[in-house]
Design an enzyme around this catalytic site. Structure first.
Site, mmCIF file in Angstrom:
data_model
loop_
_atom_site.group_PDB
_atom_site.id
_atom_site.type_symbol
_atom_site.label_atom_id
_atom_site.label_comp_id
_atom_site.label_asym_id
_atom_site.label_seq_id
_atom_site.Cartn_x
_atom_site.Cartn_y
_atom_site.Cartn_z
ATOM 1 N N LEU A 182 -14.485 -22.535 -68.103
ATOM 2 C CA LEU A 182 -13.718 -21.323 -68.708
ATOM 3 C C LEU A 182 -12.759 -20.630 -67.637
ATOM 4 O O LEU A 182 -13.458 -20.545 -66.459
ATOM 5 C CB LEU A 182 -14.559 -20.577 -69.173
ATOM 6 C CG LEU A 182 -14.019 -19.170 -69.698
ATOM 7 C CD1 LEU A 182 -13.381 -19.288 -71.074
ATOM 8 C CD2 LEU A 182 -15.271 -18.151 -69.841
ATOM 9 N N HIS B 151 -20.296 2.555 -69.666
ATOM 10 C CA HIS B 151 -19.666 1.505 -68.827
ATOM 11 C C HIS B 151 -20.734 0.598 -68.653
ATOM 12 O O HIS B 151 -20.439 -0.533 -68.444
ATOM 13 C CB HIS B 151 -18.723 2.106 -67.744
ATOM 14 C CG HIS B 151 -17.595 2.919 -68.207
ATOM 15 N ND1 HIS B 151 -16.513 2.817 -69.110
ATOM 16 C CD2 HIS B 151 -17.402 4.274 -67.739
ATOM 17 C CE1 HIS B 151 -15.935 3.427 -69.397
ATOM 18 N NE2 HIS B 151 -16.172 4.565 -68.482
ATOM 19 N N ASP C 68 -12.894 -1.391 -76.082
ATOM 20 C CA ASP C 68 -12.944 0.013 -76.159
ATOM 21 C C ASP C 68 -13.966 0.693 -76.722
ATOM 22 O O ASP C 68 -14.769 -0.136 -77.603
ATOM 23 C CB ASP C 68 -11.508 0.349 -76.612
ATOM 24 C CG ASP C 68 -11.227 1.756 -76.584
ATOM 25 O OD1 ASP C 68 -11.761 2.339 -75.638
ATOM 26 O OD2 ASP C 68 -10.336 2.340 -77.357
HETATM 27 C C1 IPE Z 1 -7.700 0.449 -73.226
HETATM 28 O O1 IPE Z 1 -8.571 1.677 -73.454
HETATM 29 C C2 IPE Z 1 -8.017 -0.010 -71.929
HETATM 30 C C3 IPE Z 1 -9.093 -0.574 -71.749
HETATM 31 C C4 IPE Z 1 -9.882 -1.029 -72.738
HETATM 32 C C5 IPE Z 1 -9.581 -1.043 -70.339
HETATM 33 P P1 IPE Z 1 -8.188 3.087 -73.534
HETATM 34 O O2 IPE Z 1 -9.275 4.128 -73.875
HETATM 35 O O3 IPE Z 1 -7.562 3.452 -72.214
HETATM 36 O O4 IPE Z 1 -6.879 3.227 -74.254
HETATM 37 P P2 IPE Z 1 -6.172 4.539 -75.195
HETATM 38 O O5 IPE Z 1 -6.213 5.450 -74.132
HETATM 39 O O6 IPE Z 1 -7.233 4.957 -76.102
HETATM 40 O O7 IPE Z 1 -5.000 4.114 -75.851
HETATM 41 C C1 IPE Z 2 -13.089 1.379 -72.492
HETATM 42 O O1 IPE Z 2 -13.993 2.436 -72.891
HETATM 43 C C2 IPE Z 2 -13.477 1.283 -70.866
HETATM 44 C C3 IPE Z 2 -12.203 1.795 -70.285
HETATM 45 C C4 IPE Z 2 -11.183 2.081 -70.568
HETATM 46 C C5 IPE Z 2 -12.389 1.744 -68.626
HETATM 47 P P1 IPE Z 2 -13.587 4.015 -72.901
HETATM 48 O O2 IPE Z 2 -14.017 4.785 -71.749
HETATM 49 O O3 IPE Z 2 -11.971 4.249 -73.211
HETATM 50 O O4 IPE Z 2 -14.275 4.555 -74.165
HETATM 51 P P2 IPE Z 2 -13.845 5.553 -75.210
HETATM 52 O O5 IPE Z 2 -12.625 5.146 -75.900
HETATM 53 O O6 IPE Z 2 -13.758 7.123 -74.488
HETATM 54 O O7 IPE Z 2 -15.110 5.720 -76.149
HETATM 55 MG MG MG Z 3 -10.871 4.372 -74.907
#
Ligand code: IPE
Ligand code: IPE
Ligand code: MG
Length: 250
Positions: free
Chosen positions: A138, A44, A27
């Site tokens: 792995l 990303h 995240d």
């Molecule tokens: C969790 O992150 C999902 C992934 C890392 C793929 P999110 O950004 O979607 O989670 P929330 O919305 O903060 O809980």
């Molecule tokens: C995690 O990073 C990747 C996915 C959920 C696909 P985020 O896109 O949730 O990044 P933040 O949490 O908004 O910074």
């Molecule tokens: Mg996120």
């Protein structure tokens, strides 16, 4: 590039306590990009480089399995533009990395409901899984359109079908029976869950599988995740006393 199968630093850890299966909630990509005044997709893309580093680390430390949360069942709520670019990145990553994974004896599995992906992406996923299915190094699980609740429901559906077919009676449904229907049941149990990005939640990642996993949270945003932080997480894990319900030793 062939990843080093030999781990130079292995002696710094007592290997019997190393985690066998690590799962990561990757995240913080969006915030990483925003802090740089860039579009979320740039975060990303940078996150993809961190995935490469994490896989390298997992091979180097000889984990049995690494499970990465790439796209949740709930991430469809995001703007179409972000979803489209994530799907493109996913396709691009599969096309470009599969040979490297295969050469490094890595078995790639996608966990999640892939039916919602484009036909082309689904074909690509099946092709990649098939290509690497006999690899013995792995196991790399990518959780895509994955949700812990979805996982439990698809397992319960399998059991319901078995009951309907007379293979199983309702009384025979126990932890073991459901466990066999849940994603990754054939792998070592998840020992350690790492979440980057500063949030202290599971966000519908593995639910059943992490009943006794150790949890490690870091404020580091996923694109900045590196070997130093990975090592810190592993070291923290190794200092924990896992009791599985037993009484404390001290
Ligand atoms: C969790 O992150 C999902 C992934 C890392 C793929 P999110 O950004 O979607 O989670 P929330 O919305 O903060 O809980
Ligand atoms: C995690 O990073 C990747 C996915 C959920 C696909 P985020 O896109 O949730 O990044 P933040 O949490 O908004 O910074
Ligand atoms: Mg996120």
């Amino acid at each position: 590039m062939i990843l080093s199968q030999r781990n130079q630093d292995l002696s710094t850890f007592s290997s019997n306590l190393l985690p066998r299966h690590v799962a990561i909630i990757m995240d913080g990509n969006g915030r990483w990009a925003r802090r740089r005044g860039k579009l979320r997709i740039v975060g990303h893309q940078a996150g993809f480089n961190a995935v490469r580093r994490a896989v390298h680390f997992a091979v180097n430390y000889r984990f049995d399995a690494l499970t990465l949360y790439a796209f949740s069942s709930e991430n469809w709520k995001r703007p179409d533009k972000e979803i489209d670019s994530l799907m493109q990145l996913f396709s691009h990553a599969l096309n470009n990395e599969i040979d490297v994974l295969h050469k490094n004896n890595i078995k790639l599995r996608i966990i999640g409901d892939i039916n919602r992906f484009s036909g082309e992406l689904q074909k690509n996923i099946h092709r990649s899984e098939k290509l690497t299915s006999n690899n013995s190094g792995l196991t790399l699980n990518i959780a895509a359109n994955y949700g812990g609740r979805w996982d439990i429901i698809q397992g319960v559906k399998q059991l319901a079908t078995q009951v309907q077919q007379g293979i199983l009676t309702p009384n025979q449904i126990d932890e073991d029976a459901l466990c066999k229907c849940i994603c990754m049941h054939e792998l070592a149990p998840v020992d350690l869950v790492i979440r980057t990005g500063g949030e202290h939640r599971i966000s519908n990642f593995l639910l059943w599988q992490i009943a006794y996993a150790e949890l490690f949270f870091t404020d580091v945003l996923w694109p900045d995740f590196n070997d130093v932080i990975f090592k810190r997480a592993v070291n923290t894990f190794m200092k924990r006393e896992r009791r599985f319900g037993n009484s404390a030793s001290i």
